[in-house]
Design an enzyme around this catalytic site. Sequence first.
Site, PDB file in Angstrom:
ATOM      1  N   ASN A 214       0.847  -1.194   0.000  1.00  7.28           N
ATOM      2  CA  ASN A 214       0.000   0.000   0.000  1.00  7.28           C
ATOM      3  C   ASN A 214       0.882   1.243   0.000  1.00  7.28           C
ATOM      4  OD1 ASN A 214       0.549   0.833   2.848  1.00  7.28           O
ATOM      5  ND2 ASN A 214      -0.341  -1.183   3.227  1.00  7.28           N
ATOM      6  N   LYS A 343     -13.762   2.370  15.157  1.00  5.55           N
ATOM      7  CA  LYS A 343     -12.524   1.595  15.343  1.00  5.55           C
ATOM      8  C   LYS A 343     -11.955   1.794  16.744  1.00  5.55           C
ATOM      9  CE  LYS A 343     -11.624   1.673  10.447  1.00  5.55           C
ATOM     10  NZ  LYS A 343     -10.917   2.218   9.302  1.00  5.55           N
TER      11      LYS A 343
HETATM   12  N1  CTP Z   1      -4.843  -2.410  11.739  1.00  2.00           N
HETATM   13  C1  CTP Z   1      -4.171  -3.501  12.239  1.00  2.00           C
HETATM   14  N2  CTP Z   1      -4.233  -4.711  11.590  1.00  2.00           N
HETATM   15  C2  CTP Z   1      -4.946  -4.824  10.464  1.00  2.00           C
HETATM   16  C3  CTP Z   1      -5.635  -3.709   9.936  1.00  2.00           C
HETATM   17  C4  CTP Z   1      -5.554  -2.508  10.602  1.00  2.00           C
HETATM   18  O1  CTP Z   1      -3.495  -3.375  13.250  1.00  2.00           O
HETATM   19  N3  CTP Z   1      -4.987  -6.012   9.845  1.00  2.00           N
HETATM   20  C5  CTP Z   1      -4.720  -1.123  12.474  1.00  2.00           C
HETATM   21  C6  CTP Z   1      -4.060   0.005  11.712  1.00  2.00           C
HETATM   22  O2  CTP Z   1      -2.674   0.029  11.931  1.00  2.00           O
HETATM   23  C7  CTP Z   1      -4.720   1.239  12.317  1.00  2.00           C
HETATM   24  C8  CTP Z   1      -6.116   0.739  12.690  1.00  2.00           C
HETATM   25  O3  CTP Z   1      -6.026  -0.684  12.786  1.00  2.00           O
HETATM   26  O4  CTP Z   1      -4.058   1.670  13.491  1.00  2.00           O
HETATM   27  C9  CTP Z   1      -7.168   1.097  11.680  1.00  2.00           C
HETATM   28  O5  CTP Z   1      -6.767   0.602  10.415  1.00  2.00           O
HETATM   29  P1  CTP Z   1      -7.774   0.618   9.163  1.00  2.00           P
HETATM   30  O6  CTP Z   1      -7.144  -0.019   7.985  1.00  2.00           O
HETATM   31  O7  CTP Z   1      -8.304   2.020   9.024  1.00  2.00           O
HETATM   32  O8  CTP Z   1      -8.944  -0.266   9.775  1.00  2.00           O
HETATM   33  P2  CTP Z   1      -9.588  -1.654   9.427  1.00  2.00           P
HETATM   34  O9  CTP Z   1      -9.941  -2.254  10.756  1.00  2.00           O
HETATM   35  O10 CTP Z   1      -8.721  -2.444   8.529  1.00  2.00           O
HETATM   36  O11 CTP Z   1     -10.926  -1.227   8.747  1.00  2.00           O
HETATM   37  P3  CTP Z   1     -11.295  -0.961   7.189  1.00  2.00           P
HETATM   38  O12 CTP Z   1     -10.131  -1.468   6.367  1.00  2.00           O
HETATM   39  O13 CTP Z   1     -12.548  -1.710   7.010  1.00  2.00           O
HETATM   40  O14 CTP Z   1     -11.492   0.532   7.095  1.00  2.00           O
END
Ligand code: CTP
Length: 404
Positions: A214, A343
């Site tokens: 990403n 979240k």
């Molecule tokens: N995060 C994590 N592990 C994952 C995905 C996300 O630890 N597999 C953490 C990110 O580092 C960040 C927080 O969770 O601190 C939010 O990440 P985000 O990608 O916005 O949230 P998701 O839970 O993945 O939700 P979505 O992709 O549905 O928006």
Amino acid sequence: MIPMPANEKPHVVLGVTGGIAAYKACELLRLLQKGGADVQVIMTRNACEFINPLTFDTLSGYPCITDTFNRPERWSVEHVALAKWADLFVIAPATANIMAKMAAGLADDMLSTTVLATKAPVLIAPAMNTGMYVNPATQQNMEILKARGVHFEDPSTGYLACGDTGVGKLAPVEAIAEHCFKLLSPRRDLAGLRVLVTAGPTREMLDPVRYISNRSSGKMGYSLAEASRDRGAEVVLLSGPVAIPAPQGVRIVPFVSTQDLLEAVLSNAPACDVIIQAAAPADYRPAEVAGQKIKKQDGEPFVLTMIENPDVAATIGKQKKPGQTFVGFAAETEQVLEHAAGKLVRKNLDLIVANDVTKPGAGFDVDTNIVTLISSDSRKTLPLQSKRDVADCILDEIMKLRQA
Ligand code: CTP
């Protein structure tokens, strides 16, 4: 302006190099004095073409040191004396030339010699023509200096003396003075705390040569690690593959995939007081990693099956111990605050840093960010500022939550 306590007069050496903005150094000198600093000035030979050293003699109350006036045989004494005298070294305006000399360690005049000898923190405020500023040579020299811990007050964009409009205008002198005072009275409010920061993207391998990743640059996480270090914390930085220099004075643990990150977090988090999950893990990974390079199937679509990765933040959230402060990020493109607030609860975070990555000046690959800090009982939207300043605001909020 942060005034210094009256009983301590910090010593500032102000280096002035040859640029049209040299006249603004007079105003900077006055602001530093008004804030309580004792200032001595070193001018390069070219700076003397733009402004008379007599001006600095009069304003500073010290003889301004110039290569034109001082015989070279006196350098060895004076450069060491001034280098030791300085609590802070600020070069404003700084030309591309002085930065190139500093990056290379050259010492061929009084200013470059003294700055090479000093152990004081160094702040540089560049000012030059846009072409010179954006030239890869200048940019690379600045990266080298930043990696060595030199501080920068970045130039602004505007109408330049050469008639061009672009980046390269000396930062406002008020901002430079403010930065000087911050460096002169560093906060040590994180002393005694262990801070874990995760930063950067993950790579989810497809085969031995390809991966899914990403756009995370790691800059926000790295700024948090640097700010925590500067405020006295012991810092562990778990870093994904990034293209930015490693900060000095922090322990770096590299990771590649989301699963690697989870393992590194689980082994390092229990000993930490503050855990900041700024990394950008992948929600999914390829169901299978091919042992050999995947070959093209002419004419056939390529179908990839992905399986869910562990949610690292949610896992830490479940294992959080009393006294630990846990911070996450939410990079969103719509309904930013609602998604982030969800979240905060789902992952058992104490604070979430939400940003709308579609806004100019926020998100990936830029040095600035615009964020809202959300905790269970407060929401604070911060203005556009450097990722380093955002990092300090996040740490301020963390300290407030810990003291509540
Ligand atoms: N995060 C994590 N592990 C994952 C995905 C996300 O630890 N597999 C953490 C990110 O580092 C960040 C927080 O969770 O601190 C939010 O990440 P985000 O990608 O916005 O949230 P998701 O839970 O993945 O939700 P979505 O992709 O549905 O928006």
